[in-house]
Design an enzyme around this catalytic site. Structure first.
Site, PDB file in Angstrom:
ATOM      1  N   LYS A 101       0.832  -1.220   0.000  1.00  0.00           N
ATOM      2  CA  LYS A 101       0.000   0.000   0.000  1.00  0.00           C
ATOM      3  C   LYS A 101       0.858   1.258   0.000  1.00  0.00           C
ATOM      4  O   LYS A 101       0.655   2.162  -0.817  1.00  0.00           O
ATOM      5  CB  LYS A 101      -0.911   0.022   1.237  1.00  0.00           C
ATOM      6  CG  LYS A 101      -1.555   1.381   1.478  1.00  0.00           C
ATOM      7  CD  LYS A 101      -2.363   1.427   2.746  1.00  0.00           C
ATOM      8  CE  LYS A 101      -1.653   1.889   3.972  1.00  0.00           C
ATOM      9  NZ  LYS A 101      -1.593   3.313   4.262  1.00  0.00           N
ATOM     10  N   ASN A 102       1.815   1.320   0.927  1.00  0.00           N
ATOM     11  CA  ASN A 102       2.549   2.577   1.073  1.00  0.00           C
ATOM     12  C   ASN A 102       3.519   2.839  -0.076  1.00  0.00           C
ATOM     13  O   ASN A 102       3.959   3.967  -0.273  1.00  0.00           O
ATOM     14  CB  ASN A 102       3.241   2.641   2.443  1.00  0.00           C
ATOM     15  CG  ASN A 102       2.220   2.852   3.559  1.00  0.00           C
ATOM     16  OD1 ASN A 102       1.056   3.197   3.293  1.00  0.00           O
ATOM     17  ND2 ASN A 102       2.622   2.625   4.799  1.00  0.00           N
ATOM     18  N   CYS A 152      -4.751   8.084   9.301  1.00  0.00           N
ATOM     19  CA  CYS A 152      -4.944   7.572  10.660  1.00  0.00           C
ATOM     20  C   CYS A 152      -4.625   8.658  11.682  1.00  0.00           C
ATOM     21  O   CYS A 152      -3.715   9.451  11.491  1.00  0.00           O
ATOM     22  CB  CYS A 152      -4.032   6.375  10.907  1.00  0.00           C
ATOM     23  SG  CYS A 152      -4.526   4.918   9.978  1.00  0.00           S
ATOM     24  N   ARG A 191       0.271  15.214  13.252  1.00  0.00           N
ATOM     25  CA  ARG A 191       1.090  14.716  12.137  1.00  0.00           C
ATOM     26  C   ARG A 191       1.519  15.908  11.289  1.00  0.00           C
ATOM     27  O   ARG A 191       0.934  16.191  10.248  1.00  0.00           O
ATOM     28  CB  ARG A 191       0.313  13.679  11.314  1.00  0.00           C
ATOM     29  CG  ARG A 191       0.006  12.422  12.104  1.00  0.00           C
ATOM     30  CD  ARG A 191      -0.712  11.358  11.299  1.00  0.00           C
ATOM     31  NE  ARG A 191       0.154  10.686  10.338  1.00  0.00           N
ATOM     32  CZ  ARG A 191      -0.243   9.655   9.578  1.00  0.00           C
ATOM     33  NH1 ARG A 191      -1.477   9.202   9.674  1.00  0.00           N
ATOM     34  NH2 ARG A 191       0.595   9.086   8.730  1.00  0.00           N
ATOM     35  N   ASP A 196       4.045   0.282  12.060  1.00  0.00           N
ATOM     36  CA  ASP A 196       2.792  -0.200  11.480  1.00  0.00           C
ATOM     37  C   ASP A 196       2.499  -1.660  11.845  1.00  0.00           C
ATOM     38  O   ASP A 196       1.469  -2.200  11.450  1.00  0.00           O
ATOM     39  CB  ASP A 196       2.794  -0.017   9.949  1.00  0.00           C
ATOM     40  CG  ASP A 196       2.800   1.461   9.576  1.00  0.00           C
ATOM     41  OD1 ASP A 196       2.495   2.302  10.443  1.00  0.00           O
ATOM     42  OD2 ASP A 196       3.125   1.769   8.416  1.00  0.00           O
ATOM     43  N   ARG A 246      -8.863   0.190   4.145  1.00  0.00           N
ATOM     44  CA  ARG A 246      -7.921   1.153   3.554  1.00  0.00           C
ATOM     45  C   ARG A 246      -6.599   0.474   3.208  1.00  0.00           C
ATOM     46  O   ARG A 246      -5.845   0.987   2.383  1.00  0.00           O
ATOM     47  CB  ARG A 246      -7.636   2.300   4.537  1.00  0.00           C
ATOM     48  CG  ARG A 246      -8.771   3.299   4.652  1.00  0.00           C
ATOM     49  CD  ARG A 246      -8.341   4.535   5.432  1.00  0.00           C
ATOM     50  NE  ARG A 246      -6.933   4.790   5.230  1.00  0.00           N
ATOM     51  CZ  ARG A 246      -6.050   5.037   6.201  1.00  0.00           C
ATOM     52  NH1 ARG A 246      -6.442   5.098   7.432  1.00  0.00           N
ATOM     53  NH2 ARG A 246      -4.792   5.257   5.921  1.00  0.00           N
TER      54      ARG A 246
HETATM   55  N1  EPU Z   1       7.149  14.285  11.278  1.00  0.00           N
HETATM   56  C1  EPU Z   1       7.321  15.617  11.584  1.00  0.00           C
HETATM   57  N2  EPU Z   1       7.298  16.518  10.561  1.00  0.00           N
HETATM   58  C2  EPU Z   1       7.113  16.162   9.267  1.00  0.00           C
HETATM   59  C3  EPU Z   1       6.932  14.795   8.951  1.00  0.00           C
HETATM   60  C4  EPU Z   1       6.962  13.871   9.993  1.00  0.00           C
HETATM   61  O1  EPU Z   1       7.474  15.992  12.745  1.00  0.00           O
HETATM   62  O2  EPU Z   1       7.103  17.031   8.384  1.00  0.00           O
HETATM   63  C5  EPU Z   1       7.210  13.282  12.371  1.00  0.00           C
HETATM   64  C6  EPU Z   1       5.866  12.580  12.577  1.00  0.00           C
HETATM   65  O3  EPU Z   1       5.030  13.322  13.423  1.00  0.00           O
HETATM   66  C7  EPU Z   1       6.292  11.252  13.159  1.00  0.00           C
HETATM   67  C8  EPU Z   1       7.634  10.982  12.470  1.00  0.00           C
HETATM   68  O4  EPU Z   1       8.082  12.244  11.980  1.00  0.00           O
HETATM   69  O5  EPU Z   1       6.502  11.378  14.532  1.00  0.00           O
HETATM   70  C9  EPU Z   1       7.587   9.995  11.320  1.00  0.00           C
HETATM   71  O6  EPU Z   1       6.573  10.364  10.389  1.00  0.00           O
HETATM   72  P1  EPU Z   1       6.632   9.943   8.847  1.00  0.00           P
HETATM   73  O7  EPU Z   1       6.691  11.183   8.041  1.00  0.00           O
HETATM   74  O8  EPU Z   1       7.717   8.938   8.666  1.00  0.00           O
HETATM   75  O9  EPU Z   1       5.213   9.243   8.627  1.00  0.00           O
HETATM   76  P2  EPU Z   1       4.235   9.375   7.391  1.00  0.00           P
HETATM   77  O10 EPU Z   1       5.023   9.521   6.139  1.00  0.00           O
HETATM   78  O11 EPU Z   1       3.165  10.331   7.703  1.00  0.00           O
HETATM   79  C10 EPU Z   1       4.277   6.834   6.790  1.00  0.00           C
HETATM   80  C11 EPU Z   1       3.275   5.745   6.602  1.00  0.00           C
HETATM   81  C12 EPU Z   1       2.680   5.364   7.952  1.00  0.00           C
HETATM   82  C13 EPU Z   1       3.807   4.940   8.886  1.00  0.00           C
HETATM   83  C14 EPU Z   1       4.893   6.016   8.965  1.00  0.00           C
HETATM   84  C15 EPU Z   1       6.127   5.582   9.753  1.00  0.00           C
HETATM   85  C16 EPU Z   1       2.405   6.183   4.404  1.00  0.00           C
HETATM   86  C17 EPU Z   1       1.278   6.646   3.557  1.00  0.00           C
HETATM   87  N3  EPU Z   1       2.212   6.218   5.712  1.00  0.00           N
HETATM   88  O12 EPU Z   1       3.576   7.919   7.380  1.00  0.00           O
HETATM   89  O13 EPU Z   1       1.867   4.238   7.675  1.00  0.00           O
HETATM   90  O14 EPU Z   1       3.295   4.739  10.186  1.00  0.00           O
HETATM   91  O15 EPU Z   1       5.328   6.357   7.638  1.00  0.00           O
HETATM   92  O16 EPU Z   1       6.683   4.436   9.205  1.00  0.00           O
HETATM   93  O17 EPU Z   1       3.434   5.756   3.883  1.00  0.00           O
HETATM   94  C18 EPU Z   1       0.034   2.793   7.904  1.00  0.00           C
HETATM   95  O18 EPU Z   1       0.302   2.290   6.808  1.00  0.00           O
HETATM   96  O19 EPU Z   1      -0.752   2.274   8.733  1.00  0.00           O
HETATM   97  C19 EPU Z   1       0.659   4.055   8.288  1.00  0.00           C
HETATM   98  C20 EPU Z   1       0.137   4.867   9.172  1.00  0.00           C
END
Ligand code: EPU
Length: 418
Positions: free
Chosen positions: A11-12, A107, A112, A295, A387
């Site tokens: 998915k991701n 989620c 975030r 995850d 999802r």
């Molecule tokens: N963060 C910041 N600022 C930013 C971006 C991130 O402070 O600009 C912080 C976040 O708050 C968090 C950490 O950095 O504490 C990591 O966040 P990340 O950006 O890595 O997460 P994401 O890209 O929003 C993706 C996956 C999530 C998964 C996370 C961590 C996708 C679409 N989503 O989210 O997947 O938990 O990486 O591996 O790729 C899921 O599939 O269930 C899911 C939630």
């Protein structure tokens, strides 16, 4: 549970690769797409709305032609349904030098922020503004630059990679995320003619190119879907061959399961999970890849409630990813949470109860708990599960689980019908 299950495309990875098709001057054929999950349908609807031609060649193969994409504003109604809609910011900025997308959904596990995405765009020469919940980014020119992330972030690594792919000169992303889907996106873009090196390490170098062409590409298998079936097999003391996986991507999950007394045998593109004896306690801390994935945190916590002894689960990524614990406690689990740490007193068994899927992976944890619990459980709000898990009901049933999706007509529709 016993038998064989085949894992779908990740998915991701899919939700990053599909927006990246925007760069191709010609059609892309993308294979192993988990088309039945709702996050993928939403990102495809977004692309179609922008002017892309999307055709399903078979159940998991799509032909996407973005030659006629002309719009750069992603409708609010679509964007708010999923987190990854914000990859359209990087993709559209990269191609058209302008993009507008609403603040993303997804989620809910605490704040975030997207400050690192915006910091990266700015380093490449873009300006951004926020108006009426819409983020607008634009640039006269995009020029390669050094981008250092303050924390490891999957989303910002992907977004900046997208924005930099056609920028003038060299972009260097430091402290980049190393998840398998980052590598998959880089491989996809490189197969279109991009020049990206170092994906999978913490430094990614992107030499901007002027043109990208169509390609044929297969998405990697879903690491988290595979891990979920591994945990479900262990929870039910089953014996399952999990096919279409990259065992290397599962190493951190495999290691934890082995520590709990579960037997995991690795083959070239499958793993066999067998659980005969009792599960033993273990501690888990989630970390960016190659650490144990956040995850998989709810699913392993569900499994630990079935183990003997006290386990400590520490969430290393998100501030608030234990909201589902109350639901597990309704099934007899004994868990106390303090901030990012959960102490799980393994009781060895769970009892069926009506529970809710509070988010996608929490929903998967409820399924695992319900499969192991004595009696019949009812899980509500399964749209979260849909999802991210393709044909979960069918796949589990084939493994011997007794699971049935029930559609309850919503109260207003039912009232109107009366
Ligand atoms: N963060 C910041 N600022 C930013 C971006 C991130 O402070 O600009 C912080 C976040 O708050 C968090 C950490 O950095 O504490 C990591 O966040 P990340 O950006 O890595 O997460 P994401 O890209 O929003 C993706 C996956 C999530 C998964 C996370 C961590 C996708 C679409 N989503 O989210 O997947 O938990 O990486 O591996 O790729 C899921 O599939 O269930 C899911 C939630």
């Amino acid at each position: 549970m016993s038998g064989e299950v085949s894992i779908s495309g990740a998915k991701n990875a899919a939700v990053a690769i599909i927006p990246a098709a925007v760069f191709a001057e010609g059609p892309c054929v993308i294979e192993n797409v988990p088309t039945e999950i709702s996050d993928v349908s939403v990102i495809l609807r977004i692309l179609s709305d922008l002017g892309a031609e999307v055709k399903m060649l078979n159940k998991n193969t799509l032909r996407i032609d973005c030659t006629r994409v002309h719009k750069t504003v992603v409708p609010y109604e679509l964007a708010r349904q999923m987190r990854a809609s914000y990859y359209m910011l990087g993709a559209l900025l990269g191609r058209f030098h302008t993009a507008e997308v609403s603040m993303p959904g997804g989620c809910n596990f605490g704040v975030r922020p997207i400050d690192q995405h915006l910091k990266g765009f700015k380093a490449l020469g873009a300006e951004w503004s926020l108006e009426n919940g819409m983020i607008n980014v634009s640039a006269d020119r995009l020029v390669g630059s050094q981008v250092y992330f303050d924390m490891v972030t999957v989303g910002a690594t992907i977004n900046v990679m997208l924005a930099a792919v056609k920028a003038e000169g060299l972009t260097v992303i430091e402290n980049a995320a190393k998840e398998p889907h980052i590598v998959d996106l880089a491989n996809f873009l490189n197969s279109m003619g991009a020049d990206i090196m170092g994906a999978g390490t913490d430094t990614i170098k992107i030499h901007g190119v002027e043109h990208l062409h169509g390609t044929t590409y297969a998405i990697i298998p879903d690491q988290i879907e595979a891990g979920t079936y591994m945990a479900a097999t262990a929870a039910t003391h089953g014996d399952v061959i999990i096919k279409n996986v990259i065992p290397k991507h599962l190493e951190s999950i495999t290691a934890r399961l082995r520590k709990m007394g579960v037997e995991v045998t690795e083959y070239d593109d499958s793993v066999r999970v067998t659980c005969n004896g009792p599960l033993t306690k273990t501690n888990v801390k989630t970390m960016p890849h190659p650490g144990f994935p956040t995850d998989m945190q709810p699913q392993i916590t569900a499994l630990l409630t079935l183990a003997e002894g006290t386990s400590i689960v520490t969430e290393g990524i998100w501030d608030n990813r234990f909201r589902y614990v109350d639901e597990l406690m309704r099934m007899g689990a004994d868990i106390s949470v303090d901030g990012r740490v959960a102490v799980v007193e393994g009781t060895g068994k769970l009892i069926a109860a009506p529970v809710k899927a509070t988010d996608l992976r929490a929903g998967a944890a409820m399924v695992i708990a319900a499969l192991a619990a004595e009696g019949t459980s009812q899980i509500e709000d399964i749209e979260h599960i849909e999802r991210g898990y393709e044909e979960i009901e069918l796949k589990l049933r084939r493994l011997g689980a007794q699971i049935k999706k029930i559609v309850i007509p919503d109260a207003t529709t039912a009232a109107k019908a009366l």
